[in-house]
Design a protein around this motif. Structure first.
Motif, mmCIF file in Angstrom:
data_model
loop_
_atom_site.group_PDB
_atom_site.id
_atom_site.type_symbol
_atom_site.label_atom_id
_atom_site.label_comp_id
_atom_site.label_asym_id
_atom_site.label_seq_id
_atom_site.Cartn_x
_atom_site.Cartn_y
_atom_site.Cartn_z
ATOM 1 N N SER A 114 0.817 -1.047 -0.189
ATOM 2 C CA SER A 114 0.147 0.122 -0.105
ATOM 3 C C SER A 114 0.878 1.076 0.286
ATOM 4 O O SER A 114 0.418 2.236 -0.683
ATOM 5 C CB SER A 114 -0.952 0.076 1.393
ATOM 6 O OG SER A 114 -1.635 1.279 1.297
ATOM 7 N N ALA A 115 2.032 1.133 0.785
ATOM 8 C CA ALA A 115 3.060 2.148 0.879
ATOM 9 C C ALA A 115 3.607 2.622 -0.557
ATOM 10 O O ALA A 115 3.819 3.690 -0.915
ATOM 11 C CB ALA A 115 3.871 1.927 1.825
ATOM 12 N N VAL B 150 15.524 6.029 -4.066
ATOM 13 C CA VAL B 150 15.172 5.249 -2.866
ATOM 14 C C VAL B 150 13.988 6.011 -2.193
ATOM 15 O O VAL B 150 13.901 6.993 -1.957
ATOM 16 C CB VAL B 150 16.506 5.368 -1.971
ATOM 17 C CG1 VAL B 150 16.079 4.657 -0.495
ATOM 18 C CG2 VAL B 150 17.727 4.690 -2.859
ATOM 19 N N ALA B 151 13.081 4.834 -2.040
ATOM 20 C CA ALA B 151 12.007 5.291 -0.662
ATOM 21 C C ALA B 151 11.950 4.489 0.262
ATOM 22 O O ALA B 151 12.256 3.272 0.103
ATOM 23 C CB ALA B 151 10.636 4.977 -1.633
ATOM 24 N N LEU C 159 10.443 9.772 1.160
ATOM 25 C CA LEU C 159 9.648 8.837 2.278
ATOM 26 C C LEU C 159 8.415 8.195 1.563
ATOM 27 O O LEU C 159 7.831 8.911 0.641
ATOM 28 C CB LEU C 159 9.214 10.004 3.484
ATOM 29 C CG LEU C 159 10.069 10.768 3.996
ATOM 30 C CD1 LEU C 159 9.492 11.658 5.110
ATOM 31 C CD2 LEU C 159 11.086 9.911 4.834
ATOM 32 N N ALA C 160 7.947 7.319 2.104
ATOM 33 C CA ALA C 160 7.008 6.418 1.491
ATOM 34 C C ALA C 160 6.036 5.973 2.687
ATOM 35 O O ALA C 160 6.627 5.563 3.716
ATOM 36 C CB ALA C 160 7.242 5.372 0.629
ATOM 37 N N MET C 161 4.783 6.099 2.577
ATOM 38 C CA MET C 161 3.856 5.595 3.758
ATOM 39 C C MET C 161 2.692 5.529 3.048
ATOM 40 O O MET C 161 2.088 5.926 2.040
ATOM 41 C CB MET C 161 3.859 6.673 4.806
ATOM 42 C CG MET C 161 3.502 8.006 4.336
ATOM 43 S SD MET C 161 3.824 9.225 5.551
ATOM 44 C CE MET C 161 5.475 9.474 5.280
ATOM 45 N N ALA C 162 1.741 4.252 3.643
ATOM 46 C CA ALA C 162 0.461 4.032 3.289
ATOM 47 C C ALA C 162 -0.414 5.237 3.615
ATOM 48 O O ALA C 162 -0.311 6.220 4.189
ATOM 49 C CB ALA C 162 0.041 2.753 4.083
ATOM 50 N N PRO C 163 -1.435 5.216 2.880
ATOM 51 C CA PRO C 163 -2.584 6.441 2.834
ATOM 52 C C PRO C 163 -2.784 6.871 4.342
ATOM 53 O O PRO C 163 -2.646 8.242 4.535
ATOM 54 C CB PRO C 163 -3.651 5.933 2.032
ATOM 55 C CG PRO C 163 -3.029 5.247 1.076
ATOM 56 C CD PRO C 163 -2.113 4.275 1.852
#
Length: 270
Positions: A61-62, A108-109, A144-148
């Protein structure tokens, strides 16, 4: 939500006879399809740093949310995701070249889950991956990566206080970080002391290493890059661990700043 480490264990079992990575196995078994324009494997375009102890579906998801936020076409994005690309029967052999792989890919995430106490920042391998982004900022774009759901909480925190949000994402110490194998942690900390401690080489002194055997890539499961790259060391004082922490924290602050800037831009557009 199954943990990513459980998925990795299933992959290890499935590739037991070949001892190849899952991506390599796919290429071996689908040689003709691998050369097609719409093949699900190709050279990686995005390196994903994450903690395997977190949920697998939340990881996906992220990543999916990251692609949407940054306007990246999923059909043209190939992920370097360790459990798919690294040979799970010989992890130590492949992870030695993580820094060179990151430079080869250039993007890169890091999956921050949860955003305010990211498990990835308690893992020494993830911290090491972030370090590469700080040492080679001209070669690696770090985000940065993150789920909703985590993204919504992060955005609200940024609007309240960017300083407090930064503090949440820099409250780590490599001395307390963990690794699946204690020997991995010992090896990484030893490397840090050698590279960043007293007498370390300067940033301008290169050292070349080959990436060795390249892995296969997957569309949203990508590949190791097979090329020789230069790795730099950074001079430091003390045992090098404080310098390491400072470098990684600087990278995280820059990633927060980049996110803040993109958030302001999206709010202006609205």
């Amino acid at each position: 939500d199954a943990r990513t480490v459980d998925v990795a264990a299933a992959i290890q079992a499935a590739t037991g006879s070949s001892r190849l990575s899952l991506a390599e196995s796919w290429v071996r078994d689908n040689a003709a399809a691998a050369a097609a324009p719409d093949a699900p494997v190709a050279e990686a375009t995005l390196f994903v740093s994450h903690a395997q102890s977190c949920g697998f579906w939340k990881l996906l998801s992220a990543v999916d949310n990251f692609l949407k936020v940054h306007g990246r076409d999923p059909a043209e994005t190939f992920l370097w995701l360790d459990l798919f690309v690294i040979r799970q029967h010989d992890v130590a052999q492949d992870v030695r070249f993580i820094g060179q792989v990151e430079r080869a890919i250039g993007h890169v995430a890091i999956v921050t889950d949860p955003w305010d106490e990211p498990v990835c920042l308690s893992r020494v391998w993830c911290l090491y991956e972030v370090l590469q982004c700080q040492l080679f900022p001209g070669d690696i774009d770090f985000r940065l990566a993150m789920a909703p759901g985590e993204q919504s909480r992060f955005q609200a925190a940024l609007q309240r206080s960017r300083v407090d949000a930064e503090a949440r994402l820099t409250a780590f110490d490599c001395r307390r970080a963990e690794a699946f194998l204690e020997s991995d942690k010992a090896a990484i900390l030893s490397s840090i002391r050698e590279s960043l401690g007293p007498g370390a080489a300067s940033l301008n002194q290169p050292r070349k290493q080959s990436l060795g055997t390249p892995g296969a890539a997957g569309r949203n499961t990508a590949s190791t890059a097979g090329r020789s790259l230069t790795r730099r060391s950074a001079s430091g004082t003390g045992d090098g661990l404080d310098a390491f922490n400072a470098q990684v924290r600087a990278a995280m602050r820059l990633a927060v700043a980049a996110y803040s800037w993109s958030l302001k831009g999206s709010m202006t557009d609205e």
